[in-house]
Write an enzyme that holds these catalytic residues in place. Structure first.
Site, mmCIF file in Angstrom:
data_model
loop_
_atom_site.group_PDB
_atom_site.id
_atom_site.type_symbol
_atom_site.label_atom_id
_atom_site.label_comp_id
_atom_site.label_asym_id
_atom_site.label_seq_id
_atom_site.Cartn_x
_atom_site.Cartn_y
_atom_site.Cartn_z
ATOM 1 N N ASP A 51 0.893 -1.016 -0.089
ATOM 2 C CA ASP A 51 -0.080 -0.006 0.001
ATOM 3 C C ASP A 51 0.956 1.017 0.200
ATOM 4 O OD1 ASP A 51 -2.305 -1.723 0.230
ATOM 5 O OD2 ASP A 51 -1.868 -1.881 2.570
ATOM 6 N N GLU A 233 -11.175 -1.876 -3.929
ATOM 7 C CA GLU A 233 -10.635 -1.102 -2.800
ATOM 8 C C GLU A 233 -9.312 -0.278 -3.346
ATOM 9 O OE1 GLU A 233 -9.227 -4.521 -0.514
ATOM 10 O OE2 GLU A 233 -7.732 -5.106 -1.700
#
Length: 367
Positions: A51, A233
């Site tokens: 991420d 997402e």
């Protein structure tokens, strides 16, 4: 003088000569060429992690990530090298956000830095994840941070008890309004094996949502479905002049099929809160035979602002799991203003460092 001491004296003189020669030849060349130690290229992957959130502020790059149940920042002049590190926040021992710190990202808004992160009471199962906000006490990214609390990402704006699961929040400004985009559930569940969707909502300020959340995207296309759990997402906003894009991750984050889709706002004047004003395209970036499960990206300009780069994570192997590392590569723009991310570059392939980065390191070396 004995032969032993004569021999020792000779060896010392030889060592001193070699050291002097080495130092002289390691100094900066008179012709202005780049010293040998300043590399002009790099190779993926850059480091372990997931991420990745990298943002440019002035001439510095701020890298934000979770570690040791807290949030850490790196401040560097370089995209390809992490710099000075500081843990700016650690999860409390009790409360809604005491565990499972996921995917933080940092934004500079109206003179303060804001960190958006997901957290929960416990996990697995990861059914408690909500979104919180931190705010810096000054414009210095390494200043102290205050906890601005939890965001109400549910359908009842005045009742936090009815709050709904939310992760991967990002924010962006468009036409003088501030918006939040995140991945969430349609309703609160007692299992984390639940489909994830993208939501958008206007913000009253950087730590308060305004109005009601709007369902923006669901995993419906054949390229974002087909596995054991359908996900939308990791939304990230990419702006190119008047063009606004949301690049997001779909399929399963633990599988090699993890990939990127994209939403494009149909016109600069279109209302972002109307789902009909967005067009879905995909996949716009995906893995290949040597790069597996590309996902959750961020975008930055090179040091001299002439290049655009995508920073993303990928799986280390084809086996299911979350063992991942961080990569980056430049991308181009199509004639219609949309991004062309190209192919994921294999590990070990030589890539030129971001434009302007070598010159910065060269100047540091010669000072």
């Amino acid at each position: 003088m004995s032969r032993f001491f004569k021999g020792m004296k000779l060896r010392i003189l030889v060592v001193l000569f070699l050291c002097s020669w080495s130092m002289a030849n390691c100094s900066t060349p008179d012709d202005g060429s780049i010293p040998d130690e300043v590399k002009t290229t790099f190779q993926n992957p850059l480091w372990d992690g997931a991420d990745p959130w990298l943002v440019k502020q002035g001439d510095e790059y701020i890298y934000c990530y979770s570690a040791n149940n807290g949030i850490v920042l790196s401040r560097s002049k370089f995209m390809t090298k992490q710099g000075e590190l500081k843990q700016i926040w650690r999860a409390p021992e009790t409360g809604w956000n005491k565990a499972c710190i996921w995917a933080p990202e940092i934004h500079f808004i109206d003179g303060h830095w804001y960190v958006y992160y997901a957290a929960g009471q416990s996990g697995p199962p990861f059914i408690h994840q909500r979104t919180g906000v931190l705010r810096s006490k000054s414009d210095d990214v390494f200043s102290e941070y205050e906890d601005m609390g939890i965001l109400n990402t549910g359908d009842v704006s005045d009742d936090l008890s009815k709050n709904i699961w939310a992760i991967d929040m990002t924010v962006f400004q468009h036409n003088n309004k501030l918006y939040a985009v995140w991945s969430g559930w349609l309703e609160q569940k007692d299992t984390d094996a639940s489909a994830q969707h993208l939501f958008i909502q206007e913000m009253e300020n950087p730590y308060t949502l305004k109005g009601n959340r709007v369902l923006l995207s669901s995993p419906e296309e054949n390229w974002e479905t087909g596995g054991p759990l359908n996900l939308n997402e990791g939304p990230e906003v990419l702006q190119n002049g008047d063009h606004v894009f949301i690049v997001y991750s779909c399929r399963e984050s633990w599988l090699k099929e993890y990939r990127q889709g994209m939403l494009q706002l149909n016109s600069p004047d279109a209302d972002p809160l109307n789902p009909d004003n967005w067009t879905k395209k995909g996949p716009v970036f995906e893995g290949n035979s040597t790069v597996y499960g590309v996902g959750h990206c961020s975008f930055v300009k090179s040091p001299d602002n002439t290049e655009d780069w995508i920073i993303y994570h990928s799986k280390k192997t084809t086996e299911p799991g979350w063992d991942r590392n961080v990569r980056m590569q430049p991308f181009e723009w199509n004639p219609d203003g949309s991004p062309d991310f190209g192919q994921a570059i294999p590990a070990g392939k030589v890539i030129n460092r971001p434009s302007g980065e070598v010159e910065i390191e060269e100047n540091q070396t010669t000072q």
